[in-house]
Design an enzyme around this catalytic site. Structure first.
Site, PDB file in Angstrom:
ATOM      1  N   GLY A 160      -0.991  -2.330  -9.039  1.00  0.00           N
ATOM      2  CA  GLY A 160      -2.790  -2.473  -9.034  1.00  0.00           C
ATOM      3  C   GLY A 160      -2.901  -1.800 -11.010  1.00  0.00           C
ATOM      4  O   GLY A 160      -3.790  -2.850 -11.695  1.00  0.00           O
ATOM      5  N   LYS A 209       7.811  -9.902  -7.912  1.00  0.00           N
ATOM      6  CA  LYS A 209       6.630  -9.354  -8.870  1.00  0.00           C
ATOM      7  C   LYS A 209       6.504  -9.613 -10.708  1.00  0.00           C
ATOM      8  O   LYS A 209       6.207 -10.118 -10.973  1.00  0.00           O
ATOM      9  CB  LYS A 209       6.262  -7.980  -8.786  1.00  0.00           C
ATOM     10  CG  LYS A 209       5.043  -7.807  -7.737  1.00  0.00           C
ATOM     11  CD  LYS A 209       4.487  -6.461  -7.110  1.00  0.00           C
ATOM     12  CE  LYS A 209       4.177  -6.201  -6.148  1.00  0.00           C
ATOM     13  NZ  LYS A 209       2.749  -4.753  -6.128  1.00  0.00           N
ATOM     14  N   ASN A 219      -1.834  -7.411  -1.616  1.00  0.00           N
ATOM     15  CA  ASN A 219      -1.699  -7.103  -2.570  1.00  0.00           C
ATOM     16  C   ASN A 219      -2.841  -7.514  -4.088  1.00  0.00           C
ATOM     17  O   ASN A 219      -3.644  -7.194  -4.948  1.00  0.00           O
ATOM     18  CB  ASN A 219      -0.279  -7.314  -3.802  1.00  0.00           C
ATOM     19  CG  ASN A 219       0.805  -6.405  -3.017  1.00  0.00           C
ATOM     20  OD1 ASN A 219       2.053  -7.229  -3.019  1.00  0.00           O
ATOM     21  ND2 ASN A 219       0.555  -5.194  -2.725  1.00  0.00           N
ATOM     22  N   LEU A 220      -2.907  -8.737  -3.110  1.00  0.00           N
ATOM     23  CA  LEU A 220      -4.234  -9.813  -4.430  1.00  0.00           C
ATOM     24  C   LEU A 220      -5.273  -9.417  -4.371  1.00  0.00           C
ATOM     25  O   LEU A 220      -6.359  -9.987  -5.145  1.00  0.00           O
ATOM     26  CB  LEU A 220      -4.154 -11.328  -4.123  1.00  0.00           C
ATOM     27  CG  LEU A 220      -2.185 -12.205  -3.724  1.00  0.00           C
ATOM     28  CD1 LEU A 220      -2.927 -12.892  -3.522  1.00  0.00           C
ATOM     29  CD2 LEU A 220      -1.529 -11.701  -5.212  1.00  0.00           C
ATOM     30  N   GLN A 221      -5.605  -8.003  -3.671  1.00  0.00           N
ATOM     31  CA  GLN A 221      -6.965  -7.847  -4.307  1.00  0.00           C
ATOM     32  C   GLN A 221      -6.937  -7.118  -4.500  1.00  0.00           C
ATOM     33  O   GLN A 221      -8.792  -6.735  -5.181  1.00  0.00           O
ATOM     34  CB  GLN A 221      -7.130  -6.562  -2.180  1.00  0.00           C
ATOM     35  CG  GLN A 221      -8.549  -6.484  -2.160  1.00  0.00           C
ATOM     36  CD  GLN A 221      -8.479  -5.249  -2.753  1.00  0.00           C
ATOM     37  OE1 GLN A 221      -6.980  -4.713  -3.157  1.00  0.00           O
ATOM     38  NE2 GLN A 221      -9.450  -3.693  -2.215  1.00  0.00           N
ATOM     39  N   ARG A 222      -6.273  -6.788  -5.344  1.00  0.00           N
ATOM     40  CA  ARG A 222      -6.497  -6.091  -6.576  1.00  0.00           C
ATOM     41  C   ARG A 222      -5.316  -6.084  -8.017  1.00  0.00           C
ATOM     42  O   ARG A 222      -5.727  -5.929  -9.188  1.00  0.00           O
ATOM     43  CB  ARG A 222      -6.274  -4.131  -6.393  1.00  0.00           C
ATOM     44  CG  ARG A 222      -5.553  -4.409  -5.601  1.00  0.00           C
ATOM     45  CD  ARG A 222      -5.356  -2.613  -4.784  1.00  0.00           C
ATOM     46  NE  ARG A 222      -4.027  -2.813  -4.656  1.00  0.00           N
ATOM     47  CZ  ARG A 222      -3.421  -2.829  -3.428  1.00  0.00           C
ATOM     48  NH1 ARG A 222      -4.320  -4.141  -2.511  1.00  0.00           N
ATOM     49  NH2 ARG A 222      -2.374  -3.076  -2.770  1.00  0.00           N
ATOM     50  N   CYS A 276      -0.575   5.346  13.676  1.00  0.00           N
ATOM     51  CA  CYS A 276      -1.754   4.944  12.967  1.00  0.00           C
ATOM     52  C   CYS A 276      -1.606   3.716  12.464  1.00  0.00           C
ATOM     53  O   CYS A 276      -1.279   3.208  12.555  1.00  0.00           O
ATOM     54  CB  CYS A 276      -1.721   6.015  11.623  1.00  0.00           C
ATOM     55  SG  CYS A 276      -1.013   6.575  10.316  1.00  0.00           S
ATOM     56  N   CYS A 334      -2.142   4.737  -0.480  1.00  0.00           N
ATOM     57  CA  CYS A 334      -4.149   3.334  -0.697  1.00  0.00           C
ATOM     58  C   CYS A 334      -3.330   2.925   0.916  1.00  0.00           C
ATOM     59  O   CYS A 334      -4.100   2.540   1.125  1.00  0.00           O
ATOM     60  CB  CYS A 334      -3.337   2.474  -2.223  1.00  0.00           C
ATOM     61  SG  CYS A 334      -4.363   3.480  -3.212  1.00  0.00           S
TER      62      CYS A 334
END
Ligand SMILES: [Zn+2]
Length: 393
Positions: free
Chosen positions: A51, A96, A80-83, A351, A199
């Protein structure tokens, strides 16, 4: 700053293509050809191509930094692609480093990329950092931050720090050799394992690392050019919801074990032990808390073993994905709702990734629930290993 950059810049030439490419820099009196030569001569190490590393590396390459080292061991995941804008949909499942290399080479073929396909560890950190002028730390965990800090202090290299969490980000420049503090002056001790969700656990607004990573790149470029006031000695905090920047002065701690007057740490320590965490793929803190795997839980469910499946996430998360017959009690409601649980029955707490549930198990055991255990990897591991139909988030 100085150093090797000035000497190397004196021997660095720009060709006609580069003159055109960097024309918006060259016409600025603060940069000119001299500055552009410094950028080309500079060597910057980016820790991580995620990120923070994505925007940082993209702008460093675009701006003409001559050598960028990238250290990264991970593969591109859809989440990962959201950021992580270095990577694309076609890259999911690839290293990567491969997708980052491809993108950066396309952006600026003049940038010499040094791709380090490994983790950043006590064994290789000093060698790596020695080869660069500046480190941009885009790591997402405490043990790597302490390691990069210590190594940069010893090697007298500025360490441009950034971190993000949900809607908030922060950045500063650590460089005791330039008069500023180091990371340990700011945080002498890591937080207890499991108390700070990462995160993957707590989420992050996708654009946040974009903003902070670009601030890191800005600071690196200013340091190379010797321009302006750096974030040395100042912690910049960004709040995206309020759209506000605030800053705090940071001071060097004369008692700092690494950069202080009488340093007690002068070579790499066991950073994972120091931070009391494991570096398994989920990033979940490994503590002495009893744990079972998602496969073991599946066996208990299939074998009809009496087990309470306690989900300690928030209701909106439960709505996205849940294990059948699980009970939802969000972590902060747990102390008031213990009467809903049976002390005699085994309780498997879960969770999203296993951090909050580890805290729940710790609390339950302290409250007389001796058979409470944690589900390693949480609902995310369940979705990836047991139930491929389950949505992941
Ligand atoms: Zn220090």
């Amino acid at each position: 700053m100085d150093d090797g950059i000035t000497q190397r810049a004196a021997k660095t030439e720009l060709n006609n293509e580069e003159f055109t490419r960097y024309s918006r820099h060259l016409i600025m009196p603060e940069v000119t050809i001299e500055g552009q030569r410094r950028l080309k001569a500079a060597r910057v190490l980016c820790i991580g191509a995620g990120g923070l590393g994505s925007p940082a590396a993209l702008y460093l390459a675009a701006g003409g930094v001559g050598t960028i080292g990238l250290i990264e061991f991970d593969e591109v995941d859809l989440t990962n692609l959201q950021r992580q804008i270095l990577h694309g949909t076609k890259d999911v499942g690839r290293k990567k480093l491969e997708s980052a290399g491809e993108r950066l080479r396309d952006l600026n073929p003049h940038t010499n990329l040094e791709l380090h396909d490994c983790r950043f560890t006590g064994a290789n950190a000093q060698d790596l950092v020695e080869r660069y002028d500046i480190v941009v730390d885009g790591s997402d965990n405490f043990s790597t931050r302490y390691l990069s800090n210590d190594v940069c202090v010893w090697a007298r290299k500025p360490n441009v720090y950034g971190s993000v969490f949900r809607f908030d980000g922060q950045s500063t420049v650590f460089a005791p050799h330039l008069g500023g503090p180091c990371y340990r002056c700011m945080f002498p001790e890591p937080p207890p394992a499991g108390t700070v969700p990462n995160c993957a656990e707590a989420g992050v607004l996708g654009i946040l690392p974009g903003i902070i990573g670009m601030i890191q790149a800005t600071e690196a470029i200013k340091l190379i050019l010797g321009l302006g006031d750096s974030l040395l000695g100042r912690l910049l905090l960004f709040d995206a919801l309020k759209m506000k920047f605030r800053e705090f002065n940071l001071r060097r701690d004369p008692q700092c074990p690494v950069c202080g007057e009488n340093p007690t740490i002068t070579s790499p320590i066991d950073y994972e032990e120091f931070c009391n965490m494991s570096t398994d793929s989920t990033g979940v803190a490994a503590t002495a808390i009893p744990t079972i795997s998602v496969h073991e839980l599946k066996q208990r469910i299939d074998g009809k073993t009496p087990t309470i499946i306690l989900d300690v996430r928030e209701p909106f998360e439960y709505e996205i994905a849940r294990i059948e017959n699980s009970i939802l009690i969000p972590l902060d409601e747990l102390p008031d709702r213990l009467n809903e649980l049976n002390q005699e029955t085994e309780i498997v707490a879960l969770c999203h990734g296993g951090v909050r549930s580890a805290r729940a198990v710790e609390f339950l055991r302290g409250s007389g629930f001796a058979r409470a255990i944690n589900l390693a990897g949480g609902i995310d591991a369940w979705a990836s290993e047991i139930d491929s139909e389950m949505p992941r988030y």
